[in-house]
Scaffold this motif. Structure first.
Motif, PDB file in Angstrom:
ATOM      1  N   GLY A 174     -15.370  -5.262  60.590  1.00 29.30           N
ATOM      2  CA  GLY A 174     -13.962  -5.336  60.257  1.00 29.30           C
ATOM      3  C   GLY A 174     -13.783  -6.057  58.944  1.00 29.30           C
ATOM      4  N   THR A 175     -12.680  -6.787  58.809  1.00 32.43           N
ATOM      5  CA  THR A 175     -12.448  -7.562  57.587  1.00 32.43           C
ATOM      6  C   THR A 175     -13.661  -8.431  57.288  1.00 32.43           C
ATOM      7  N   MET A 233     -18.783 -13.674  56.486  1.00 30.74           N
ATOM      8  CA  MET A 233     -17.500 -13.472  55.816  1.00 30.74           C
ATOM      9  C   MET A 233     -17.439 -12.141  55.077  1.00 30.74           C
ATOM     10  N   VAL A 234     -18.553 -11.451  54.949  1.00 26.40           N
ATOM     11  CA  VAL A 234     -18.548 -10.136  54.296  1.00 26.40           C
ATOM     12  C   VAL A 234     -18.012  -9.103  55.286  1.00 26.40           C
ATOM     13  N   GLY A 235     -17.620  -7.953  54.785  1.00 26.26           N
ATOM     14  CA  GLY A 235     -17.090  -6.909  55.662  1.00 26.26           C
ATOM     15  C   GLY A 235     -16.275  -5.910  54.872  1.00 26.26           C
ATOM     16  N   THR A 236     -15.319  -5.272  55.531  1.00 23.70           N
ATOM     17  CA  THR A 236     -14.550  -4.229  54.859  1.00 23.70           C
ATOM     18  C   THR A 236     -13.700  -4.781  53.712  1.00 23.70           C
ATOM     19  N   ALA A 237     -13.378  -6.092  53.751  1.00 25.47           N
ATOM     20  CA  ALA A 237     -12.634  -6.672  52.627  1.00 25.47           C
ATOM     21  C   ALA A 237     -13.448  -6.572  51.339  1.00 25.47           C
ATOM     22  N   ALA A 238     -14.764  -6.758  51.435  1.00 25.28           N
ATOM     23  CA  ALA A 238     -15.621  -6.619  50.257  1.00 25.28           C
ATOM     24  C   ALA A 238     -15.638  -5.173  49.767  1.00 25.28           C
ATOM     25  N   LEU A 239     -15.749  -4.242  50.707  1.00 26.78           N
ATOM     26  CA  LEU A 239     -15.735  -2.831  50.326  1.00 26.78           C
ATOM     27  C   LEU A 239     -14.397  -2.459  49.698  1.00 26.78           C
ATOM     28  N   ASP A 240     -13.297  -2.946  50.269  1.00 26.36           N
ATOM     29  CA  ASP A 240     -11.976  -2.644  49.701  1.00 26.36           C
ATOM     30  C   ASP A 240     -11.883  -3.093  48.245  1.00 26.36           C
ATOM     31  N   TRP A 241     -12.450  -4.271  47.954  1.00 22.99           N
ATOM     32  CA  TRP A 241     -12.418  -4.781  46.582  1.00 22.99           C
ATOM     33  C   TRP A 241     -13.176  -3.844  45.641  1.00 22.99           C
TER      34      TRP A 241
END
Length: 492
Positions: free
Chosen positions: A261-262, A299-307
């Motif tokens: 997830g995030t 803390m890594v996840g889809t938020a990193a991919l979104d960036w």
């Protein structure tokens, strides 16, 4: 005419959305409701949420389900985001905005605790290593910089416990939320010596009592707001990580759950507490005696991919094509984009992302694929540290992409069972509600979520082994730079 079969409702209060699902006796999801919530960036490294708006979101989803499902409600289970700090008064009402688990303001507190040996002592005693967004450092930060807020508060609470208190009046937490950072995993009560070592003995009264399966009847005010009958049992389920493991069917020692997830949440069920090795991650007490979840929530996840997708001018809808075209050979991504750094499988509050191996021939698709592979390598790093030995189940928005799910299987070098649907946490909350109210473990087919199996491709094994080794080498080279003291974040 027979009355409708009763349903159990599971509520999952996430960081950006609150979901509720009504399950029938066989575990089928009859109806779903969702409301967005807002995560405010209150300053450099600071993330907060409006507690009242979060509580309102729960009331709204429960009210919507009540309108859509005519069946009687057996119980309501509430799970939610863990860590952070939700400061409330004796009625469960907000004293100040809730501080999110994403927050980094307590990094200087952790620096001091590191120097004083407090963080290592916490890990050796409890199996939990504090990180900037965990309750202990945040409580110490408030004690130093907002003591008046603590003076007005009755509880330094967790998210789902605030919701339960507002629905029922019950002030309590469960062993999973209490685990980090002060719970003795063997006695399932607070470690008073550790609280004192953190300099917080004078704030001990702010910690809610720990109950094995906290539950209470729905109060009259909440009943009027939701439309549910007063007296309906409301259960404070384990928080979202262990609730998801429960909902995903993780029952065997050595089996694991990967939530993409995030952030990247990696968990393995254990039958003993191991506090050896490099201090990191969490040891979460479950509701079952002699069982703990070794959790490495990176803390890594889809938020990193979104960036990265924003960087190359693409969206999630473009991901399948980008992964098909992309070639990650020669690229190494360290996907540590969170402002509060990394917390698993190592603790580095100042960890930062890196993109290595770029050249004029690098295509946007290459960068996207390399990022997806790096997140999969982070999962392998965490699951290795957590001693995964059995079946691995995965869920979350990230593995909704079949191509990315296959990358996880290839990078991990093992089969991955990917669950369908997005209500794993809500299902776990519903199962906890049934257990807390004395119901036997349900066996209906819906309670065992279906999934698709991804086998690792032997043709790419050598390439992934080589790239994973390079990923670890780059982390080892970067960590000395991350460990250098930096200018503290603003403290007012």
């Amino acid at each position: 005419m027979s009355s409708p079969e009763p349903v159990t409702i599971g509520v999952d209060v996430g960081t950006t959305v609150t979901k509720a699902v009504a399950f029938d006796a066989a575990g089928a999801a009859l109806a779903r409701a969702a409301r967005p919530t807002v995560l405010d960036r209150a300053g450099d490294g600071r993330y907060e949420q409006d507690t009242e708006r979060v509580v309102d979101s729960v009331v709204e989803v429960l009210g919507e389900l009540r309108e859509r499902v005519a069946a009687p409600v057996t119980a309501v289970g509430v799970t939610g985001q863990g860590d952070g700090l939700w400061l409330v008064d004796r009625d469960g009402r907000s004293i100040r905005p809730a501080i999110s688990w994403l927050d980094g303001r307590a990094t200087p507190i952790l620096d001091r605790w590191d120097r004083e040996g407090v963080t290592e002592a916490a890990y050796r005693r409890t199996g939990n290593h504090p990180f900037p967004g965990s309750a202990g450092p945040l409580l110490a930060w408030l004690d130093a910089y907002e003591p008046a807020a603590l003076d007005r508060a009755a509880t330094a609470a967790y998210c789902k416990d605030v919701v339960v208190q507002r629905l029922t009046g019950l002030r309590a937490t469960d062993p999973s939320d209490a685990s980090a950072p002060f719970l003795d995993p063997h006695t399932r009560d607070y470690d008073e010596e550790l609280i004192a070592r953190c300099g917080l003995a004078h704030r001990r009264h702010l910690l809610a009592p720990v109950r094995p399966a906290p539950h209470a009847p729905l109060g009259a005010e909440a009943a009027a707001a939701t439309g549910l009958p007063a007296g309906t049992p409301v259960v404070g389920a384990p928080y979202d990580l262990p609730a998801s493991a429960w909902g995903a069917g993780v029952r065997t020692v050595g089996a694991g759950l990967l939530i993409v997830g995030t952030t990247l949440a990696c968990q393995v069920l254990r039958d003993r507490v191991d506090t050896t090795g490099e201090p990191c991650g969490l040891t979460l007490s479950t509701w079952q005696e002699g069982r703990w979840l070794r959790a490495l929530p990176a803390m890594v996840g889809t938020a990193a991919l979104d960036w990265v997708l924003r960087l190359v001018g693409a969206t999630v809808a473009d991901l399948p094509g980008l992964l098909e075209r992309g070639r990650a050979d020669g690229l190494t991504v360290l996907p540590f984009f969170a402002e509060s750094g990394e917390r698993a499988p190592f603790v580095a509050p100042r960890a930062r992302a890196r993109l290595d191996g770029l050249h004029l021939g690098t295509q946007p698709a290459d960068l996207v694929r390399a990022t997806c592979e790096a997140i999969a390598f982070s999962a392998r790093h965490c699951l290795t540290a957590a001693a995964l030995g059995g079946e691995l189940t995965a869920c979350g928005g990230g593995v909704g992409s079949a191509r990315w799910a296959q990358i996880f299987a290839d990078a991990l070098g093992r089969p991955v069972r990917v669950l369908a649907g997005e209500e794993i946490g809500a299902r776990g909350a519903a199962l906890a509600a049934l257990a807390a109210t004395g119901e036997a473990e349900p066996t209906g087919p819906g309670w065992q979520p279906a999934g698709r199996r991804h086998e690792p491709d032997p043709a790419v094994r050598d390439r992934y082994e080589r790239d994973y080794d390079r990923y670890l080498e780059h982390i080892a080279l970067a960590r000395p730079g991350w460990d250098r003291p930096a200018t503290p974040l603003a403290t007012t």
